[in-house]
Each structure stands twice: as C-alpha cells, then as structure tokens.
Scaffold this active site. Structure first.
Site, PDB file in Angstrom:
ATOM      1  CG  HIS A 221      -1.882   1.003   1.408  1.00  0.00           C
ATOM      2  ND1 HIS A 221      -1.597   2.274   1.835  1.00  0.00           N
ATOM      3  CD2 HIS A 221      -3.213   0.983   1.173  1.00  0.00           C
ATOM      4  CE1 HIS A 221      -2.714   2.990   1.870  1.00  0.00           C
ATOM      5  NE2 HIS A 221      -3.710   2.235   1.459  1.00  0.00           N
TER       6      HIS A 221
ATOM      7  CE  LYS B 108      -7.478  -0.576   5.506  1.00  0.00           C
ATOM      8  NZ  LYS B 108      -8.095   0.031   4.324  1.00  0.00           N
TER       9      LYS B 108
HETATM   10  C1  LIG Z   1      -2.399  -2.991   3.324  1.00  0.00           C
HETATM   11  C2  LIG Z   1      -2.756  -1.623   3.826  1.00  0.00           C
HETATM   12  N1  LIG Z   1      -1.832  -0.899   4.468  1.00  0.00           N
HETATM   13  C3  LIG Z   1      -2.102   0.320   4.963  1.00  0.00           C
HETATM   14  C4  LIG Z   1      -3.346   0.876   4.827  1.00  0.00           C
HETATM   15  C5  LIG Z   1      -3.553   2.249   5.363  1.00  0.00           C
HETATM   16  O1  LIG Z   1      -4.517   2.297   6.363  1.00  0.00           O
HETATM   17  P1  LIG Z   1      -5.004   3.726   6.855  1.00  0.00           P
HETATM   18  O2  LIG Z   1      -5.502   4.432   5.626  1.00  0.00           O
HETATM   19  O3  LIG Z   1      -6.101   3.460   7.796  1.00  0.00           O
HETATM   20  O4  LIG Z   1      -3.833   4.404   7.450  1.00  0.00           O
HETATM   21  C6  LIG Z   1      -4.356   0.159   4.154  1.00  0.00           C
HETATM   22  C7  LIG Z   1      -5.728   0.663   3.947  1.00  0.00           C
HETATM   23  O5  LIG Z   1      -6.019   1.715   3.435  1.00  0.00           O
HETATM   24  C8  LIG Z   1      -4.045  -1.118   3.638  1.00  0.00           C
HETATM   25  O6  LIG Z   1      -4.963  -1.836   2.983  1.00  0.00           O
END
Ligand SMILES: Cc1ncc(COP(=O)(O)O)c(C=O)c1O
Ligand SMILES: Cc1ncc(COP(=O)(O)O)c(C=O)c1O
Lengths: 165, 411, 411, 165
Positions: free
Chosen positions: B124, B227
């Site tokens: 991500h 999530k």
């Molecule tokens: C694999 C992964 N890492 C990190 C994130 C980042 O999460 P957040 O946007 O809640 O910081 C997400 C989701 O958006 C994700 O799916």
C-alpha cells in the site's frame, strides 16, 4: 462521600505528611555504596531526589540509610516517609520483598488485604489502591528507592562478592 | 456452503447500516470492506456511552470522570494487546491510523547512507512513500521484492535484496489489491538473519486472520482501527518493548514527556513516549470493543467465512466473460479482497453501474499503484467481503457484472 | 449576573453528561473544560448517524455511501473554514489533534544552523517540545519570551529576541495555565517585520473567542477538536495556501500522493498533501457539527459568558484564605482557565477532596511545566469553565475549597 | 435506478467513448507555441498526456490543435474528446470561456441548466454533475488543457506581443 475520602486519607497518612521521617538528604553521595536518583511523576510534576546507602553486613547487603528531598501531595510524601521507616536497617533482600508486598497492595484495586506484619504503617495505604490516579503518587518514592538500590548494588559490588539481581 | 459463519443472519443484525436502502430503493450490498469495514451496534453504543457518561481527558485528570475515561482507554490497550497476543501492554501504541504508525517507524528508525530498506511491489502507498521519504532524508537505498505473474512475492533474488546493510524489511501480511497472503514468518526470519528490523503491515490481515506477534516473531506490526470494525481516527503500532524504548521521540507534546524545561526535555517510556497530545480516546475505546467483538466471534471462524465467500466469489467472477482476476486464484492462499479487470469496461464505469444496483465496490488503484503497474493496468475493480457478507451478495455482484457488460454493449 | 448565556438551562440540557451523578450520589460539577470539553447531544447524534447510515471511506470510494461520507467529511472542512473565516477551504488540514498540527509544522518548516525559533514561557508542552526537537535536528536556536509576575508575556527584550534570523514565532493565543490572552496581532506583525512565520496555538482560544485568521493576519493557526465540543482524534491546522503548498510532505501514504512508482512519488496539493491515510472521518464530521453548534450560540455570546463566570470565579476564589491565583486578575484580560495555589494543601489533595464532592478540576502542571517553574511551583489546581458552567457551580467549587482547608486542618 | 444511470451515460458520451475525436499525440512538442502536460487523477490513476498548439491569429492567440493520449473511464475519455472538438480552432479567450462554462456546469451539483450554444455535445455531461465522484473524471482533461494552454502562452509569447492572463 466522606467515608471514601477518609479511607484514602487515614490519620497515619496525614501524620506522616505533616511530620515526614528521614526527610532531608544526608551523607556523601559520592562515597561507596551510595546512590542517588531523581524521579518525577510526569503527569503532575511531583519529584523526589532519593539517596540510598548500602553497607555490607554478615549475611549480605544492608540498607544503611535512606534520605530524600521531595515535593508532592500528602500521599506521595507520606508514602516516602513510611517507606524510609520500613527499609532502613533491613537487609536489601528483605527490603525488596517489602517493596514487592507494597506494590501488590497498590496494584490490587482495593482487593488485597494488607499484611500489617510486613507493612506496618504502610497498611494505611490500602485505601489508595481504590484511587487509580493516586497509586502513582504512593509508588513514586518506592520506585525511586528500588532504582537507587539497584544502582548502589552494582556500584559498590565488592569484586568477588555476592551480587543480587 | 461450508465454512460460513453459523449465525450469519444474527451477525448481520449487529450492523445497522446493512439495513440501508439506496437511491431507487435498492438494498445495500456492501463489498468494500477492505477499504473500510462497517461498525457493529455494540461499538457505536460503547462510544456513545463513553461520550455521554464518561468523557474526560485521560491520565492528566484525577477526578472520577478522568479515572473512568483513563480506565476505558487503558482497558482498550489491554484488549488490543490480547488481540495481538503481545507479551506486554506497554508495547501497544495508539496512533491515528496504520499510515501514521508506518510513518512513525520510518521517521524514528535510524538510517544512513550505505543502509538499505527493503519493501515489496505489492505494498500500500503508506508502506512505500513513508520509506521513500525516509530514504530521501537519510541517503539510504530503497529496494523491493517484485511480484510473480500469479501475484505472489518473487523471492528468486531474495539473497541479493536482503543483505547485511539491510536495516528494515517492511512488508504487508495480506495484499489489499491482490489478496495475496505473504509468508510472514519466512520474511521475518530472513530479516533477523541479517540483523534487519522486520515491520509487518497487518492492515488487511488483522480483520481476517488470527494474529500472534510472538508466534510470528516480528519486531513491529501495524494495523488500522477502521478495518477491524472500529472507528476511524485510531491505529495501532505494536513493537518489542526494548526496541520501541530505544527509538527517539516522534512528536513532542503533552504526555510523551518525563520532564520539560524551556531548554530541554526528557521523555517517557512506551507507550506514552509515542502518544503525544490528547490521544484518540473514544476511538481507542471503540477499537477495544471492536477487537472484543471479533474475538467473541473468533478470528478462526471469521477466516473460514472469508475463505468460503472468497472461493464462491472467485468462482462466480470467473463465470463473467472477459473478466480477469489479478492475484492468486486459490482461495486458501489469499484474503477476501479480489481485484479484477473486465474487457471493454473501465473500472469506474463498472463501479458506477454496480452502484446503481446497490452494490458497493471500489474502483481505482486502491493506493497500490505500483502493483497495478506491475500488471500493466492503471486501475481495477475490487470487491472485498467481510464477516457479514453473504453468498447472495456475491450473486448480486456477479449479476451486476453481467448487466454491466450488456449496458456497455461489450461481447 | 450580566453576560451569562440567556438560555443556560436549555444549553445544559444539550449535554447529557451534565445529568450524571458520581460516587455517593453527588451531581457532577465539571470544571475541567480547558482539559477537554463535554459533548452536546447533537454532536454525538451526528456521529452516530454517520456510523449507522453513511459510513464509508472517503475520496477513494465511488459508491453512494462513499459519496455521502466524502460529502460529510468535506462539508466539515467547509464548516471549519467558516469558523476560522479562512479565505479558502483548501487551507484547512485535518490532523489528529493540536499536538500533531504543531509537530507537522515543526517537522516541515525548514530550519538550519544560524536560524532561530522564538516561543514563550507560557506554552503548552506541545508548542515547546515540538520546537525543541526541531532545533535539535536542525541546529537552530530556541529562544523564548519570559513572563511578568502578572503572568503576561514580558515583551521588554522583544527586540533582542526576534531578529532577522528568526524563522518561526510560535505562541499561544490564550494560556491554558495562566488564562492570559496574548496580543496576537502585535506578535504576528513583529514576526512579519522580520520575515518570520507566525504560528498561533489557538487550542484554548478557539473554544471561547471568535477567530478570524484574516483579521489576525497570521501564517498558521492550530486548534484541537475535543476542546470545542468535538470528539477526540481530530485537530486542525490552518495555514496560508501558498505556504502550505510550499512545505515538503509530512507523512507518506494514501491520499497525499499524485502518483507513485516504486522509485519515487509526487504529491498532492493541500489539504490532501498533509492528510496521508484514512483521515479521522467521523471525527471530522463531529467537529463540523460542533463548530456549527458553537457558531449557532455565537462565539461573542460564549466569550461574554466565560468572562462573566471568570469574574465571578476570581472573586469567589479570592475569598478563600491562603489562596493565590496565578495569572491576570482582571477577567476581561484572560480566558476561563484559572490556576491557583492553596497554602498548606497540595493540588492533588485539593482535587481529591473536591472530587469527593463531585467537583472536577485538574491538578498538576497542565502540560505547562515551564510556566509553573516560572512561578516557583511544581503544580497547581486549575478550574476551567465553559458555555455550560453556572454561577452555582462556581459556588460549589468555592465551598469545596473551604471544606478542603478544614479537612486538612489548615488555617 | 436505470434512469439515473442513463442520465449519466448519455448516448453522446458513449459514442465519444467508443470513437474519441483527436486522440493520439500529433505535432512536434518542442516547436514554438506548443506545450504538453501530463495530468493524473490521484484517486483512480486515470491519466492524460495532452498537447496544445497555439498560433497567432489576427485578433490574438488561437487554439490551432489539441491532441492527447489518455487512459480512463468513459466519462473522462468522452469529456476529452468533446473538449478537443470544442476548443480547436477557437481564439484562446473564447476557448477559456467555454472552459469556464463547462466548469460551472460540473460544479453546479445538477442545478445548472447547460447552454447548448456554447457547450454543444458538452451538454451531455449535465448528468455527471449529480455524481460528485465523477466530476473529477469529466474535468481531468479540461484542467490539463487549461494548464497546457497557459504554458504555451507564456512559452510562445512573442516579445512585445499581446499576453493574456
Ligand atoms: C495494506 C494496507 N496498508 C495500509 C493501509 C492504510 O490504512 P489507513 O488508511 O487506515 O492508514 C491500508 C488501507 O487503506 C491497507 O490496505
Ligand atoms: C494551549 C494548548 N495547546 C495545545 C494543547 C494540545 O492539545 P491536544 O492535546 O489536543 O493535542 C492544549 C491542550 O491540551 C492546550 O491547552
């Protein structure tokens, strides 16, 4: 409401607060077997500077003296005074076990029955365990003592002598 | 269908939003849980109760409300520690989200020229850009594992990538685009063998797999509250206590200090060291309730449910002509996020037609542009299920996709 | 009493927690609002409605829930922009709290050896430690305005402190310990005269004073959601658009990017530039509702109420023998936080006795240790009122203090 | 539900999507009066590379040509095609005013009545304004065109000639 409050502010506590024992730093911080620490309660700013003097007795290290300068609330001041009374003159091992007993009382959320044999005036703090915000006050100087004692031990460990851990 | 949660109907009743109807009176079919999960009533109610009855600032306040609020907040830390099987509650640091947790590490782990950081092509953006910035600041080199055509990590050149200059090996447990479940313990061991710190992004794993940080043996692990049925505004950084305490401070401010003078300050130990300022209190309380809720249903059972739904979805999707799933085709080797392409229709347009039928999916690059580039696409459509997803909802998706093809007159 | 909010009874009904009774059946007298404010029902209900009916991730989601959630989140930005009279909604960046907003600036404003940063001795730790860390990293020098015995900024050596090497002048609008209201426009002009950036910490001002960033003319201003009747987990950084866009990125992650490849990325403009990851969505929605609520009652009216209560409290407190108020004694020159000492009783003990009577105040250094040190004390007791505070609650405090003296047998 | 959808996906839009006009980059990007930009929609990754060629007409600068390469959804593709049709051959000032009219339509949340005189096929996008998430799709290439045109203007401004802003 007053009953709750009175269970916190036992007479014994108020007495030690008004007339703290062993207050005022004593001895030479640089001599062997002496360690000094400074601890603070980050939340409220209460502070203690605490000096521990250990000597070697026939059956191991002994808490020769504890002295301190401290600013803080009635609970922290009284607790420091009671602590000094309790540990001075005891073998380090035994003092550590008193420390442990006091710690358990404080972390017991008011469910632990205090042992007067071991804790003497310290049993007055049983009510504090029901006030989570004040537990840190009661423990400040006990933690400082433990820290200083550990330092004094490693510092003054006579080569080849017994070490405690 | 084998593996489905036994009380699926009852579970669905826990989520008020699932009763919603959308424009035109169509019922909601929510297949965007990898983006954010829906919230059970008990989480909402717990937050409301906190706000209506126990609201106060924590730690600093000595009055009864303060004690209640502190207990609720610190109780949430205990619940999260249990959720991760952390050896100590002090190792649980509350952050704003997973992104902040990753950036906290990328800002505080010391790096310099000659060092390298290894990530993967399926990360991500939060686990890419944070390290890019860290490498730019420090002069360290950024390296990454590529992907196989099946959407798994290509470990062929692992021996060249991770070496004695590797300071950090950071990787996702489950890919949010491809669904791939990575061999986390192997990767952690590889990091350890070279003295590198292992950082696991469990944002997609935490909702659907049992997590045991001691069994995995990693150094740091992050996930995000929204999530796992919790609210937004809260994330978790877990790390080994001695490692966390050895990191320099991140943000300066209230609660992270030991003592402050105008000229200099000293800092508290974890968790407070990294929780500067008023933390997300009611959010932590909500998260604590959420992980309890998941624990009550059981992560093993949720995982089985996700696998059953995923297998069913993979089958259904492949019945649509011109549809290509990216990532592993074997449900047992993947999580419940399934990204796909459909010949002749752009993901936006697919999502739009599905939305007109109440089916909510995500279209775009899902914050995983490099993984999309690897498969030669700009964007994809992604369906993602969760513990409340039913086979009938997958049917609605598949029918919607057939309809999309006819709407856009393809095939 | 002149100046009180006309519908005080009705306003109190908006806050469910004010109905609470505490141990022993005593009613709550909440005088800790400078620590965190209580939440009106409408804020709680708005958050619940969002979670139960509109919850989805924002920006990234194209479906109806996504559109609703995005509209609610971006609508909150509009409300906050209006609350601050910001020239553009893009200038409103949502952070986790005021502390994060200050650290964002301290991390991204470029500093180097030879530069200096000027703060004041009455800052909250968040506006001290953040700049201490920035100066340590960069080699810049940290300077500060001292305080007069009355608890005001000592501007005597202002001409030596702020000079052509000053890069940042950061100061609080209203002191959270002393209550002092600082001459913000003068300070801003002084900064501008030397080409320094002005940063205002409005954490204590935003709850009780009308704020107009254009009238004040500052470069940056921050405040925190939980002190303005909003939830925890949300804060605001406001800055001039061109200045914000010229700052380097802070956290890397989703939503703050323009495009990402494994090797490098480009970044979005504000506000998204500084909102990496899933933002505190429901928290922003709650904050938007909160500033609307305050705006509806009127900040002028709230300010008048606070001043009336503060004047009454100053009078009542001074009737207690051995009590010394720190900070200005003229209610018109201060905010509603009043810190004091009481001879012979430690603040913890005062707070404890008051708490047994339902009166919630704060005891400690209130994250302003240097200001306490300036007045030669380790800690103090602080009462702080808000728009729901009644004169009768001040009476309860004063009676409680008399009782405290007799409980501890002083005087 | 289908009515809503049909208001978004007008026949005209689907036609332009299937058969985009002026697609494929043309001309020499380095010659005078030509500017090329690359814009992306950060949310979904849609991209457009757009080239604008301005020439000097008797009464000011003229949009001689617009060409592009783009990947994106039906809305963004069709919008690019319609935009090129609309601006090519127009004086820059007039094209800018068409741009402004289209922008107002898109930001009107479905409340603005489209002006067929000015927008021609562009009126088909009226329905898009009701889908906030898709407005960005429709505007991507219009924003790119504006950006490229501004660059081409400053780039090719003949010394002493008229400049527009
Ligand atoms: C694999 C992964 N890492 C990190 C994130 C980042 O999460 P957040 O946007 O809640 O910081 C997400 C989701 O958006 C994700 O799916
Ligand atoms: C003046 C001032 N600045 C900054 C802060 C920090 O706010 P937060 O803890 O919400 O980040 C506070 C409150 O705690 C404050 O009173």
């Amino acid at each position: 409401m007053s009953a709750e409050l009175d269970s916190l502010y036992q007479e014994i506590i108020l007495d030690h607060y008004k007339n703290p024992h062993h207050k005022g730093l004593r001895g030479d911080p640089s001599s062997a077997g002496v360690a000094e620490v400074h601890h603070v309660n980050p939340t409220c700013g209460d502070e203690v500077t605490l000096r521990v003097h250990l000597t070697d007795g026939p059956e191991g290290r002994i808490v020769e003296d504890v002295s301190y300068d401290a600013v803080g609330c009635s609970i922290s001041q009284a607790s420091t005074s009671v602590m000094a009374d309790l540990v001075i003159g005891k073998p380090v091992d035994e003092a550590m076990s008193v420390h442990q007993t006091f710690l358990e009382l404080m972390q017991g959320k008011g469910q632990v029955e205090p042992d007067e044999e071991v804790l003497e005036d310290g049993i007055a703090f049983a009510g504090v365990a029901k006030f989570p915000a004040r537990v840190k006050c009661a423990l400040l100087s006990w933690m400082a003592w433990k820290d200083a004692t550990a330092q004094a031990q490693s510092d003054s460990a006579p080569t080849g002598g017994v070490t405690h851990d | 269908m084998d593996g489905l949660l036994p009380d699926l109907d009852v579970i669905r009743k826990d989520f008020p939003i699932l009763e919603r109807t959308l424009a035109g009176g169509v019922p909601l079919v929510y297949l965007d849980s990898a983006n954010t999960s829906q919230k059970p009533q008990v989480v909402i109610d717990t937050m409301v109760d906190h706000l209506e009855r126990h609201n106060a600032n924590i730690a600093r306040a000595m009055h009864q409300l303060g004690a209640e609020s502190t207990e609720a907040y610190e109780g949430a830390r205990d619940k999260v520690a249990a959720f991760l099987n952390a050896p100590s509650r002090n190792e649980v640091v509350f952050t704003k989200n997973a992104t902040e947790a990753l950036n906290l590490l990328a800002r505080t782990i010391e790096l310099g020229p000659g060092d390298n950081v290894v990530i993967t092509e399926m990360e991500h953006h939060s686990n890419i850009v944070s390290w890019q910035l860290a490498c730019e600041r420090s002069g360290a080199e950024l390296r990454w594992f590529g992907l196989t055509d099946e959407g798994e990590l290509d470990l062929a050149d692992a021996d060249q990538l991770v070496d004695e200059n590797t300071k950090v090996l950071a990787f996702t447990w489950v890919s949010n685009m491809l669904g791939t479940i990575n061999p986390v313990t192997d990767l952690v061991e590889r990091a350890r063998a070279f003295g590198a710190l292992s950082v696991i992004d469990a944002s997609q794993a935490a909702p659907q797999l049992p997590i045991d940080v001691q069994a995995v043996g990693c150094d740091f692990l992050v996930f995000t509250g929204h999530k796992v049925c919790g609210p937004t505004g809260i994330g978790v950084l877990w790390g080994r206590e001695e490692l966390l305490n050895a990191l320099p401070p991140f943000h300066g401010g209230g609660e992270m200090i030991e003592t402050v003078t105008m000229a200099r300050s000293t800092y508290a130990k974890v968790p407070h060291r990294f929780e500067a300022g008023t933390p997300p209190i009611v959010e932590a309380v909500g998260l604590g309730c959420a992980v309890d809720y998941l624990g009550h249903i059981g992560l093993q059972a949720i995982h089985a449910h996700e696998q059953a739904i995923t297998a069913y979805a993979l089958e259904g999707l492949q019945s649509v002509p011109g549809l290509r799933v990216m990532g592993p085709l074997d449900a047992t080797r993947r999580g419940g996020a399934i990204s796909f392409e459909l010949d002749g229709v752009h993901p936006h347009d697919i999502a739009q037609v599905l939305d007109s039928r109440g089916v909510a999916v995500r279209a775009g690059h899902h914050c995983a542009r490099p993984a999309h580039a690897r498969f030669g696409v700009q964007s994809s459509t992604r369906m993602s299920s969760y513990l409340y997803t039913t086979p009938a909802e997958i049917d609605a998706l598949v029918e919607g996709l057939h309809h999309t093809r006819s709407y856009f007159k393809v095939g």
